[in-house]
Design an enzyme around this catalytic site. Structure first.
Site, PDB file in Angstrom:
ATOM      1  N   LYS A 117     -11.392 -33.519  32.548  1.00  0.00           N
ATOM      2  CA  LYS A 117     -12.648 -33.412  32.254  1.00  0.00           C
ATOM      3  C   LYS A 117     -13.578 -33.960  32.994  1.00  0.00           C
ATOM      4  CE  LYS A 117     -12.720 -36.668  28.691  1.00  0.00           C
ATOM      5  NZ  LYS A 117     -12.536 -37.306  27.152  1.00  0.00           N
ATOM      6  N   TYR A 163     -36.086 -54.908  46.674  1.00  0.00           N
ATOM      7  CA  TYR A 163     -37.054 -54.239  45.658  1.00  0.00           C
ATOM      8  C   TYR A 163     -37.166 -55.339  44.661  1.00  0.00           C
ATOM      9  CZ  TYR A 163     -37.234 -49.513  47.264  1.00  0.00           C
ATOM     10  OH  TYR A 163     -37.605 -48.519  48.217  1.00  0.00           O
TER      11      TYR A 163
HETATM   12  C1  LIG Z   1     -11.108 -37.764  27.170  1.00  0.00           C
HETATM   13  C2  LIG Z   1     -10.263 -37.755  26.232  1.00  0.00           C
HETATM   14  C3  LIG Z   1      -9.000 -38.132  26.589  1.00  0.00           C
HETATM   15  C4  LIG Z   1      -8.481 -39.168  27.689  1.00  0.00           C
HETATM   16  O1  LIG Z   1      -9.007 -40.624  27.382  1.00  0.00           O
HETATM   17  P1  LIG Z   1      -8.550 -41.789  28.433  1.00  0.00           P
HETATM   18  O2  LIG Z   1      -9.144 -42.699  27.598  1.00  0.00           O
HETATM   19  O3  LIG Z   1      -9.438 -41.392  29.546  1.00  0.00           O
HETATM   20  O4  LIG Z   1      -7.318 -41.730  28.636  1.00  0.00           O
HETATM   21  C5  LIG Z   1      -7.932 -38.022  25.479  1.00  0.00           C
HETATM   22  N1  LIG Z   1      -8.152 -37.172  24.502  1.00  0.00           N
HETATM   23  C6  LIG Z   1      -9.354 -36.714  24.238  1.00  0.00           C
HETATM   24  C7  LIG Z   1      -9.794 -35.813  23.089  1.00  0.00           C
HETATM   25  C8  LIG Z   1     -10.444 -36.939  25.103  1.00  0.00           C
HETATM   26  O5  LIG Z   1     -11.556 -36.550  24.810  1.00  0.00           O
END
Ligand SMILES: *Cc1c(COP(=O)(O)O)cnc(C)c1O
Length: 358
Positions: free
Chosen positions: A35, A254
């Protein structure tokens, strides 16, 4: 030379990290979580490289379509499910699988007209209290789906709030809650994200769902990964574009956040929060100049940062600067910016040039 900010992504390292996840959970299938554009690494490129992945996880139909358009044929799971009933049609058209985490999603699904049977991941809330059916509601939801004639297969799933920190009592008790909640229900099971996959063998079940570990970041912010060797997938680099001598008592950047107490050489690097370098990085955040660990000084601006070059006395304009990746773990930089590796990796912006190596 054009503006020199580049993200070098090693697809070989992502494959090695995937293989490590698969070795750690030899009896499980692996759903690679890609994702948010594969945590900023480029979802289509990563998915094509992970040709042995058993499935992929994304956050939206749009993210799934990117993968199908890239020719990806493995199962793709919408980890948050659909956001409106009309999206169920796209789930069918693109051959996706979807999470159902709420009674609204359940009603949308059960009242659809199509007869196509889908693979549904039914989510239980074991204590994160963000998404999912309570353990008490869970069996009824499972029953309605099982009786509907609309389901090809049900995967019983949950997600841990604290697998990456704290002691293990809470997570172990949540495994227990899940086990009791799914007792007697048919279906494959899935609980583990990266941290749980590594730390809680009892949570591996039929499907594991690693995300951050695929990209080579340690999921445990406050611990070493005993014996587990993840390879950083992204190196964010740029170059020194200016070097100057400053006398004691001069301020930098800054807001005059930082002042010299002794004469120093100050380097300006072409990277800033407009590229996704964290604006909240404090004085002392490590930056590699010619491989030497130097300290960020002064506020991060949109296009530039400033670095104390005392540790790299031979450095010159044009020298390579590594912001994170090779020899500088992104989770270390994240800590200096008061955030986590996930945030930095997903935050790399459009104007950064991506280069892929196999
Ligand atoms: C994002 C996500 C993961 C992966 O989690 P990590 O901590 O990046 O390994 C697994 N399961 C679900 C449902 C997620 O949304």
């Amino acid at each position: 030379m054009s503006r020199p900010v580049e993200a070098i992504v090693s697809l070989a390292n992502i494959r090695a990290n995937y293989a490590l996840a698969a070795r750690l959970a030899p009896d499980s299938q692996v759903l690679a979580v890609i994702k948010a554009n594969a945590y900023g690494h480029g979802a289509a490129r990563v998915a094509v490289a992970l040709d042995t992945a058993d499935a992929f996880g994304v956050a939206s139909v749009a993210e799934a379509i990117v993968l199908r358009d890239a020719g990806i044929t493995q199962p793709i799971v919408l980890l948050g499910g659909v956001f409106e009933p009309a999206e169920i049609h796209e789930v069918e058209v693109y051959g996706l699988q979807t999470v159902i985490h709420s009674s609204a999603q359940l009603e949308w699904f059960l009242s659809r007209k199509s007869a196509a049977r889908l693979v549904i991941w039914l989510k239980m809330d074991i204590g994160m209290h963000r998404l999912g059916f309570t353990p008490q509601e869970y069996t009824a939801a499972w029953q309605r789906l099982s009786d509907s004639g609309q389901v090809q297969e049900l995967v019983l799933m949950s997600h841990f709030p604290c697998a990456d920190h704290g002691d293990d009592t809470l997570t172990k008790s949540q495994v227990q809650v899940f086990n009791e909640g799914v007792a007697g229900l048919n279906g494959q099971k899935s609980m583990a994200n990266s941290a749980a996959l590594i730390r809680y063998p009892e949570s591996r079940y039929n499907w594991v769902r690693p995300g951050i570990m695929l990209y080579g970041a340690n999921p445990f912010p406050d611990q070493n990964l005993l014996g587990i060797n993840l390879e950083p997938a992204m190196t964010l680099r740029s170059r020194l574009v200016s070097v100057r001598e400053l006398a004691a008592g001069e301020s930098v950047g800054y807001g005059q956040r930082w002042r010299t107490t002794v004469p120093i050489r100050l380097g300006t690097v072409a990277v800033g929060y407009g590229d996704g370098y964290p604006r909240h990085a404090v004085d002392g955040t490590p930056v590699l100049v010619r491989g030497k660990r130097c300290r960020l000084v002064g506020r991060v601006s949109m296009d530039f940062i400033t670095v104390d070059l005392s540790e790299a006395p031979d450095s010159r304009v044009d020298d390579e600067v590594i912001l994170w990746g090779d020899s500088l773990p992104v989770e270390q930089v994240a800590e200096f910016a008061g955030t986590i590796s996930y945030d930095l990796l997903t935050g790399v912006t459009q104007r950064v040039k991506y280069l892929y190596s196999d």
